[in-house]
Design a protein around this motif. Structure first.
Motif, PDB file in Angstrom:
ATOM      1  N   PRO A  39     -13.379   4.236   2.771  1.00 16.86           N
ATOM      2  CA  PRO A  39     -12.812   3.001   3.340  1.00 16.86           C
ATOM      3  C   PRO A  39     -11.735   3.316   4.384  1.00 16.86           C
ATOM      4  CG  PRO A  39     -12.817   2.915   0.931  1.00 16.86           C
ATOM      5  CD  PRO A  39     -13.212   4.302   1.308  1.00 16.86           C
ATOM      6  N   ASP A  40     -11.784   2.653   5.531  1.00 17.49           N
ATOM      7  CA  ASP A  40     -10.721   2.823   6.538  1.00 17.49           C
ATOM      8  C   ASP A  40      -9.583   1.844   6.231  1.00 17.49           C
ATOM      9  OD1 ASP A  40     -11.612   0.336   7.287  1.00 17.49           O
ATOM     10  OD2 ASP A  40     -12.382   0.944   9.257  1.00 17.49           O
ATOM     11  N   GLY A  41      -8.604   1.777   7.114  1.00 15.82           N
ATOM     12  CA  GLY A  41      -7.432   0.930   6.870  1.00 15.82           C
ATOM     13  C   GLY A  41      -7.792  -0.532   6.651  1.00 15.82           C
ATOM     14  N   ALA A  42      -8.708  -1.043   7.473  1.00 17.13           N
ATOM     15  CA  ALA A  42      -9.074  -2.468   7.369  1.00 17.13           C
ATOM     16  C   ALA A  42      -9.778  -2.735   6.034  1.00 17.13           C
ATOM     17  CB  ALA A  42      -9.986  -2.848   8.533  1.00 17.13           C
ATOM     18  N   THR A  43     -10.634  -1.822   5.634  1.00 18.17           N
ATOM     19  CA  THR A  43     -11.333  -2.006   4.358  1.00 18.17           C
ATOM     20  C   THR A  43     -10.346  -1.873   3.198  1.00 18.17           C
ATOM     21  OG1 THR A  43     -13.391  -1.228   5.317  1.00 18.17           O
ATOM     22  CG2 THR A  43     -13.240  -1.136   2.919  1.00 18.17           C
ATOM     23  N   ARG A  44      -9.418  -0.931   3.326  1.00 18.47           N
ATOM     24  CA  ARG A  44      -8.382  -0.762   2.280  1.00 18.47           C
ATOM     25  C   ARG A  44      -7.599  -2.071   2.093  1.00 18.47           C
ATOM     26  NH1 ARG A  44      -8.686   1.571  -1.860  1.00 18.47           N
ATOM     27  NH2 ARG A  44      -9.854   3.384  -1.307  1.00 18.47           N
ATOM     28  N   GLU A  45      -7.287  -2.716   3.201  1.00 14.13           N
ATOM     29  CA  GLU A  45      -6.546  -3.988   3.124  1.00 14.13           C
ATOM     30  C   GLU A  45      -7.361  -5.025   2.332  1.00 14.13           C
ATOM     31  OE1 GLU A  45      -5.256  -7.254   6.284  1.00 14.13           O
ATOM     32  OE2 GLU A  45      -4.777  -5.239   6.979  1.00 14.13           O
ATOM     33  N   VAL A  46      -8.652  -5.059   2.584  1.00 18.95           N
ATOM     34  CA  VAL A  46      -9.519  -5.988   1.848  1.00 18.95           C
ATOM     35  C   VAL A  46      -9.565  -5.602   0.364  1.00 18.95           C
ATOM     36  CG1 VAL A  46     -11.927  -6.722   1.525  1.00 18.95           C
ATOM     37  CG2 VAL A  46     -10.958  -6.622   3.825  1.00 18.95           C
ATOM     38  N   LEU A  47      -9.653  -4.297   0.096  1.00 18.90           N
ATOM     39  CA  LEU A  47      -9.716  -3.865  -1.306  1.00 18.90           C
ATOM     40  C   LEU A  47      -8.445  -4.295  -2.048  1.00 18.90           C
ATOM     41  CD1 LEU A  47     -11.309  -0.302  -0.892  1.00 18.90           C
ATOM     42  CD2 LEU A  47     -12.424  -2.375  -1.736  1.00 18.90           C
ATOM     43  N   ASN A  48      -7.305  -4.194  -1.387  1.00 18.64           N
ATOM     44  CA  ASN A  48      -6.053  -4.636  -2.021  1.00 18.64           C
ATOM     45  C   ASN A  48      -6.085  -6.141  -2.284  1.00 18.64           C
ATOM     46  OD1 ASN A  48      -5.123  -2.043  -1.927  1.00 18.64           O
ATOM     47  ND2 ASN A  48      -3.967  -2.315  -0.027  1.00 18.64           N
ATOM     48  N   LEU A  49      -6.604  -6.880  -1.308  1.00 17.84           N
ATOM     49  CA  LEU A  49      -6.700  -8.339  -1.455  1.00 17.84           C
ATOM     50  C   LEU A  49      -7.594  -8.711  -2.643  1.00 17.84           C
ATOM     51  CD1 LEU A  49      -6.330 -11.228   0.091  1.00 17.84           C
ATOM     52  CD2 LEU A  49      -8.650 -10.766   0.909  1.00 17.84           C
ATOM     53  N   VAL A  50      -8.752  -8.039  -2.723  1.00 16.96           N
ATOM     54  CA  VAL A  50      -9.699  -8.352  -3.805  1.00 16.96           C
ATOM     55  C   VAL A  50      -9.095  -7.959  -5.158  1.00 16.96           C
ATOM     56  CG1 VAL A  50     -12.001  -7.847  -4.748  1.00 16.96           C
ATOM     57  CG2 VAL A  50     -11.712  -8.216  -2.295  1.00 16.96           C
TER      58      VAL A  50
END
Ligand SMILES: Cc1cc2nc3c(=O)[nH]c(=O)nc-3n(C[C@H](O)[C@H](O)[C@H](O)COP(=O)(O)OP(=O)(O)OC[C@H]3O[C@@H](n4cnc5c(N)ncnc54)[C@H](O)[C@@H]3O)c2cc1C
Ligand code: SF4
Length: 509
Positions: free
Chosen positions: A201-212
């Motif tokens: 996961p890149d930074g943008a995906t990491r942000e989504v993972l934190n949100l989820v």
């Protein structure tokens, strides 16, 4: 003030989707919105929500690179109304476009809503055909018109002719339409199994993972490790990997199941095609080229193309032909609640434990696990089709109702009484034992038919047939099975039914 406001839905992430094709980045504006309603209308797997939002965010970036102005509404943006209707209304008030443009939604539920927007918003709304499919809804309805039976195989021949895939003039390449007789071998652990590529996961995906992780912690499934691709480029790499490493053996082991081997030679491409990151025509053409170049045999390539050109298109056609009534069909009047272990994997049945545990961890199970393990068990046990439908819709990363519902209700539960399948996909433990190595590590004995320690699929199989005899015995494909049942002694039949009653009673606990 944009000329057109273009709404791109979460499964329309294709740069050439019809709503974007031919539009003008100078004049038009794109809207993508993460909304709570879409993330929760079924209790979706955490990985599924993360995949969807991460792919949407990356798609918005791609469009911006191509010169589009994109309004992207994140789930936790201030003012997010939580619904698509709410976000459209806000965007229309903010931007005052001359018209709204959207590619037809994949699900009936959303199509119904979108059709009401023109009136609700007092704005022209163009709903465009989704031409990422080989067969339009109208074309399928035309094909179905006046036919006594709507079998996939006939439809598939039409699609082969229409696209020219694996055709030599008017004839199928290799002289046959279907090479399944050469497929369906059981697999063994000594085969070298490739694994689908895993993407960090890149930074943008990491942000989504934190949100989820924060907002959907009560949803089913493991969020990490998250390894799906979330861009068209990564989906393309997954396709390259499949063609190079898996396609040659895809046919042979299509129906096999092995402990610890979650993907075998399957493509794991459905999530990318369904979200719009891969073009099904390109996928089929790449498979065809692999055959022409001598890289993969015809049984594998034909079998793979049939899944996409045949099954995928056919189930979509059935969905749009028969919705919304289709969703409520319940041929067997099955009404048992879904057993709790479907959400935990906590069962002594090794096959179900393997399929459900991997579903929880990966948001993926391959077709035979879905059809002949979790689906078969639910049908034999008389589980309410609407409960099992909600389960399949929630737990798989590739699940959208247009493809999931006909597969679940029609193919796996025979809930439509045989519109989609010519007979129920019902099987005893013997089938699972033949196609997998699960039974060797199971608490139950697959060879024991009834009583303590017997494989539960065995009595349930006969009980299902006996229970539903009035509905099934007229089916010519089941005549030999009922003959076998009738030849059994009364004691044997009673033992099956009593054992089944014990299994069914245990499901309620
Ligand atoms: C009860 C049940 C529920 C299912 N729910 C879904 C779902 O929600 N979404 C979904 O995409 N598929 C669904 N399927 C079909 C199939 O199981 C999945 O498409 C497949 O397992 C996806 O894994 P794969 O990409 O590795 O497929 P592969 O085995 O590699 O097959 C190649 C491609 O063919 C297509 N395909 C294969 N079988 C089917 C089918 N029966 N219907 C439609 N497309 C097919 C898929 O796009 C898949 O990617 C379901 C099947 C059953 C029995
Ligand atoms: S014995 Fe029955 S329950 Fe156990 S793995 Fe085999 S088929 Fe499944």
């Amino acid at each position: 003030m944009p000329e057109n406001l273009i709404l791109v839905l979460g499964d329309q992430l294709s740069a050439d989707v019809s709503s974007l094709a031919g539009r003008d980045p100078e004049r038009d504006r794109v809207l993508l919105a993460e909304v709570m309603e879409e993330a929760t209308y079924a209790p979706h797997h955490k990985k599924k929500i993360a995949f969807c939002f991460a792919a949407m965010r990356h798609f918005a970036d791609l469009l911006r690179e191509k010169g589009w102005e994109v309004d992207y509404i994140k789930l936790d943006d201030a003012g997010n109304t939580g619904s698509l209707g709410g976000e459209i209304k806000r965007a229309v008030e903010r931007l005052r476009p001359a018209r709204l443009v959207v590619t037809e939604p994949g699900e009936w539920r959303l199509q119904d809503e979108v059709q009401g927007w023109e009136q609700a918003l007092a704005l022209p709304v163009d709903i465009l055909r989704d031409d990422r499919f080989f067969c339009s809804r109208a074309e399928f309805a035309e094909w179905a018109e006046g036919r006594k039976t709507l079998r996939m195989e006939h439809f598939y021949h039409e699609m082969r002719r229409k696209t020219g895939l694996l055709m030599a003039d008017d004839d199928p390449v290799g002289g046959k339409w279907n090479f399944d007789a050469e497929n369906r071998k059981p697999a063994s652990q000594d085969l070298a199994m490739p694994s689908p590529p895993r993407f960090e996961p890149d930074g943008a995906t990491r942000e989504v993972l934190n949100l989820v992780a924060e907002r959907f912690s009560s949803h089913f499934g493991d969020l990490e490790p998250f390894w799906f691709g979330v861009t068209a480029d990564q989906a393309g790499q997954a396709l390259d990997h499949f063609i190079a490493e898996c396609l040659p053996r895809f046919g042979d082991y299509q129906d096999a199941m092995l402990t610890g081997e979650r993907f075998l030679y399957h493509s794991v491409l459905s999530l990318y095609m369904n979200a719009g990151l891969l073009d099904p025509l390109e996928v089929c053409r790449r498979a065809e080229a692999a055959y022409q170049e001598g890289h993969a045999p015809l049984n594998a390539v034909e079998g793979f193309i049939r899944q996409i050109l045949g099954w995928r298109e056919y189930v979509r056609g059935i969905y749009w032909l028969r919705m919304p009534e289709y969703r409520d069909q319940n041929f067997f009047d099955a009404d048992r609640p879904l057993p709790g272990f479907y959400w935990t994997g906590d069962t002594d049945m090794a096959c179900l434990r393997a399929a459900i545990t991997q579903t929880k961890e990966e948001a993926y199970a391959h077709h035979i696990q879905r059809l002949m393990v979790t689906g078969n068990f639910a049908m034999l046990a008389g589980i309410d089709p609407s409960e099992i439908h909600e389960w399949y819709l929630s737990v798989y990363v590739d699940a959208y109702e247009w493809v999931e519902l006909p597969n679940t209700l029609g193919m796996s539960q025979f809930g439509d009484g045989g519109l989609l399948a010519s007979k129920p996909y019902a099987a005893s433990g013997n089938y699972i034992n033949k196609m997998s190595d699960y039974c060797g590590g199971c608490t139950y004995s697959v060879n024991k038919k009834t009583g303590n320690g017997a494989c539960p699929f065995n009595p349930l199989y006969w009980d299902f047939l006996a229970r539903n005899r009035d509905k099934l015995e007229g089916n010519p494909r089941l005549a030999p099975v009922y003959k076998t049942w009738d030849r059994m002694s009364d004691d044997k039949r009673r033992a099956y039914r009593e054992s089944a009653a014990v299994v069914l009673a245990s499901l309620a606990g």
